[in-house]
Design a protein around this motif. Structure first.
Motif, PDB file in Angstrom:
ATOM      1  N   ALA A 222      -7.908   2.229   6.033  1.00  7.14           N
ATOM      2  CA  ALA A 222      -6.935   3.159   5.449  1.00  7.14           C
ATOM      3  C   ALA A 222      -7.633   4.399   4.889  1.00  7.14           C
TER       4      ALA A 222
ATOM      5  N   CYS B 236       0.830  -1.209   0.000  1.00  6.73           N
ATOM      6  CA  CYS B 236       0.000   0.000   0.000  1.00  6.73           C
ATOM      7  C   CYS B 236       0.864   1.259   0.000  1.00  6.73           C
TER       8      CYS B 236
ATOM      9  N   HIS C  70      -3.552   2.364  -0.965  1.00  7.84           N
ATOM     10  CA  HIS C  70      -4.288   1.573   0.021  1.00  7.84           C
ATOM     11  C   HIS C  70      -5.603   1.067  -0.546  1.00  7.84           C
ATOM     12  N   CYS C  71      -6.302   0.261   0.238  1.00  8.30           N
ATOM     13  CA  CYS C  71      -7.527  -0.388  -0.227  1.00  8.30           C
ATOM     14  C   CYS C  71      -8.554   0.646  -0.690  1.00  8.30           C
TER      15      CYS C  71
ATOM     16  N   GLU D  94      -0.470  -4.361   6.227  1.00  2.00           N
ATOM     17  CA  GLU D  94      -1.657  -5.015   6.792  1.00  2.00           C
ATOM     18  C   GLU D  94      -1.771  -6.477   6.368  1.00  2.00           C
ATOM     19  N   MET D  95      -1.394  -6.741   5.136  1.00  2.00           N
ATOM     20  CA  MET D  95      -1.615  -8.086   4.605  1.00  2.00           C
ATOM     21  C   MET D  95      -0.585  -9.089   5.099  1.00  2.00           C
TER      22      MET D  95
ATOM     23  N   CYS E 236      -1.231   2.661   4.429  1.00  2.00           N
ATOM     24  CA  CYS E 236      -1.874   1.436   4.887  1.00  2.00           C
ATOM     25  C   CYS E 236      -2.397   1.623   6.322  1.00  2.00           C
ATOM     26  N   ASP E 237      -3.393   0.819   6.664  1.00  2.09           N
ATOM     27  CA  ASP E 237      -4.237   1.026   7.857  1.00  2.09           C
ATOM     28  C   ASP E 237      -3.544   1.631   9.086  1.00  2.09           C
TER      29      ASP E 237
HETATM   30 FE1  FES Z   1      -3.089  -1.744   3.190  1.00  2.00          FE
HETATM   31 FE2  FES Z   1      -5.758  -2.476   2.893  1.00  2.00          FE
HETATM   32  S1  FES Z   1      -3.969  -3.733   3.008  1.00  2.00           S
HETATM   33  S2  FES Z   1      -4.876  -0.545   3.218  1.00  2.00           S
END
Ligand code: FES
Length: 565
Positions: free
Chosen positions: A200, A53, A193-194, A85-86, A121-122
């Protein structure tokens, strides 16, 4: 009159160390004039190839540098840990506080007058804001922006939300291996990001609502050239912020936090924002409670039609006008005269903004939901609170009483959830224990317990699920989260047994376990403590010092302290 610069404590003077600091920095090829009263701007970069991200943040940093140089500052980029996050196990949330300490101490220890925070990212966004709040020298946030909308065949896909929906089709044989493989190749098409209103996107919007970014920053897609433009402008602006001594504590006041909560409700933001905002408030010495979220939720319409609460993606929100258009629509609910990072007030930033798509950003008079996306529950099952994102839940389950089916932990849930004889019905309330800050450990996003296969086979797509975990902001369903105190520290969730009746009363904000008080006491008295997950290192420190969800899960020793000297 320009104020004196913190960095001059490193450069100016006749001591040996003044000489050596200048000389060693000049080993990077800088001329001597960088020491002549130029604000040193740290560019705090959470770039990492272990965090897709944020994988584009090096080019964003280059744009920031252009702006800093142009404004007469001296940019110096530095890395911190990044939280992908992943990839991080057991959960990136275990490390949010560690990253915030890295950010704070990197700022404190170095000759930095102002800082540009590059995140996406988050957890990277709240961690950087928490660290900068504690260091309290001028800071501006540049988020990395959402990735391109996902695509599969002729469908647009939202990262997270649509992936989970399609996975249920794959699990039940309605999608082939080949189709699933195509989805994998198309759902995440660029850095950034997502693409839904997950954590995020929520935290980027919250950063903007707090006043910590330039207006319009949150929703610009990561690959869009305007992402670099706003990065350059932010680099330019931070130099002035240093001269104005516009530090985070002057921007992130209690009223600014209320604005951020209001915007979070209006966008149907992630439940994780509750935890992060409580933690940020703690760093600033602002006494913020869960009740405040509920008070604001009740008066704030949810107007952003983006998944998982709505239909669209972040790219659509950007084209509709982004966070400024949202803030303009709910301006009467905001503290409009607060100063923001660009030196202007909230009102000045949004008053000339237009909304270009009323289906994506609704008028306050025709909202997606008359109340905010996140509701706070209390009751004998959650004495210190729990949250539910009711806009992403099934309306018919928001008032529901049913028998519990209990998983003692995440592992047990995974082993049993697909068993063909799991004794559950559409009325069952699934309960999962030991998934909170200390129990999991690290407060992972396990709260969206997968739908039992037996129910999916019967066409049931949602039931009430309750845990002390969090869930991804991209998730959906009638899912009660953040139950506090968590079961691992003796919260009432620990003693729920299969067959107990549970009542979810979203309207009345209650979560009730229909078990007699004396029986609850008896069960709690015989509860056995689980051994700690860690006996050394950072994990041990986390277990010793992490607060519960209703306090933001920060470390107790990181709450407010003085500015960087
Ligand atoms: Fe990074 Fe969703 S995995 S914002």
């Amino acid at each position: 009159m320009p104020r004196s610069l913190r960095s001059q404590q490193w450069w100016s003077g006749k001591e040996y160390y003044n000489f050596s600091r200048r000389a060693w920095l000049r080993s990077e090829g800088f001329t001597a004039d960088v020491f002549e009263n130029r604000p040193v701007i740290g560019i705090c970069n959470s770039w990492s190839e272990l965090n897709n991200c944020n994988a584009h943040l090096r080019s964003v940093a280059e744009a920031v540098k252009r702006g800093v140089w142009r404004a007469g500052g001296f940019p110096l980029e530095f890395p911190t840990i990044s939280l992908g996050e992943m990839f991080m196990k057991p959960t990136s949330m275990l490390f949010r506080n560690l990253m915030s300490m890295d950010v704070e101490e990197s700022i404190r220890a170095n000759p930095i007058d102002g800082v540009v925070l590059l995140c996406g990212c988050d957890k990277t966004t709240p961690a950087q804001i928490m660290g900068a709040a504690s260091a309290d020298i001028p800071a501006i946030v540049v988020t990395g922006g959402p990735m391109l909308s996902g695509q599969w065949r002729n469908r647009k896909l939202g990262a997270g939300t649509d992936g989970r929906k399609l996975f249920d089709l794959f699990r039940t044989g309605k999608l082939t291996e080949e189709e699933w493989c195509e989805v994998e190749g198309g759902i995440a098409r660029s850095a950034g990001h997502c693409t839904v209103m997950g954590t995020a996107s929520t935290m980027a919007s919250v950063a903007e609502a707090l006043g910590m970014t330039l207006p319009g920053c949150a929703a610009i897609p990561a690959p869009d050239s305007r992402r670099l433009t706003i990065a350059e402008l932010s680099g330019q602006r931070i130099v002035d912020m240093v001269w104005e001594d516009l530090s985070p504590s002057k921007i992130m006041t209690r009223e600014a936090l209320e604005n951020a909560i209001t915007v979070n409700m209006a966008i149907g933001g992630s439940t994780n924002a509750v935890v992060h905002l409580l933690a940020i408030a703690g760093r600033l010495g602002i006494d913020l409670h869960l009740d405040e979220f509920d008070r604001i939720s009740r008066r704030t319409p949810c107007i952003v039609n983006v998944k998982p609460s709505g239909e669209y993606l972040m790219e659509d929100m950007f084209e509709a006008g982004g966070v400024p258009a949202v803030m303009k629509e709910i301006l009467p609910l905001l503290h409009a005269d607060l100063i923001t990072a660009n030196g202007k007030t909230v009102r000045e930033n949004v008053e000339k903004v237009e909304c270009w798509n009323r289906d994506v950003i609704r008028a306050a008079s025709s909202p997606l939901s008359p109340e905010g996306g996140t509701v706070i529950l209390k009751g004998n099952l959650a004495p210190r609170g729990a949250v539910i994102k009711h806009t992403a839940a099934s309306p018919h389950l928001l008032q529901h009483r049913g028998p519990a089916y209990v998983f003692e932990n995440h592992q047990q849930m995974r082993e049993l959830i697909d068993s063909p004889d799991l004794p559950v019905t559409a009325d069952t309330v699934l309960v999962m224990k030991n998934c909170g800050p200390k129990g999991a450990p690290g407060f992972p996003e396990w709260g969206q317990i997968p739908m039992p296969r037996v129910l999916l086979d019967r066409g049931v797509s949602d039931i009430v699920r309750i845990s002390d975990a969090r869930m991804s902001g991209t998730s959906f369903g009638t899912v009660v989260l953040h139950v506090a105190p968590e079961s691992a520290v003796g919260g009432p969730l620990a003693i729920v047994e299969t067959g107990d009746e549970i009542d979810l009363d979203t309207e009345g904000r209650n979560l009730t376990l229909h078990v007699a008080p004396e029986e609850i006491e008896r069960r709690l008295a015989t509860r056995k403590e689980a051994p700690p997950h860690y006996e050394r290192g950072y994990g041990w420190m986390f277990l010793q010092h992490v607060n519960q969800a209703d306090e933001g899960c920060d470390f107790d020793f990181l709450r407010k302290c003085g500015p960087a000297k």
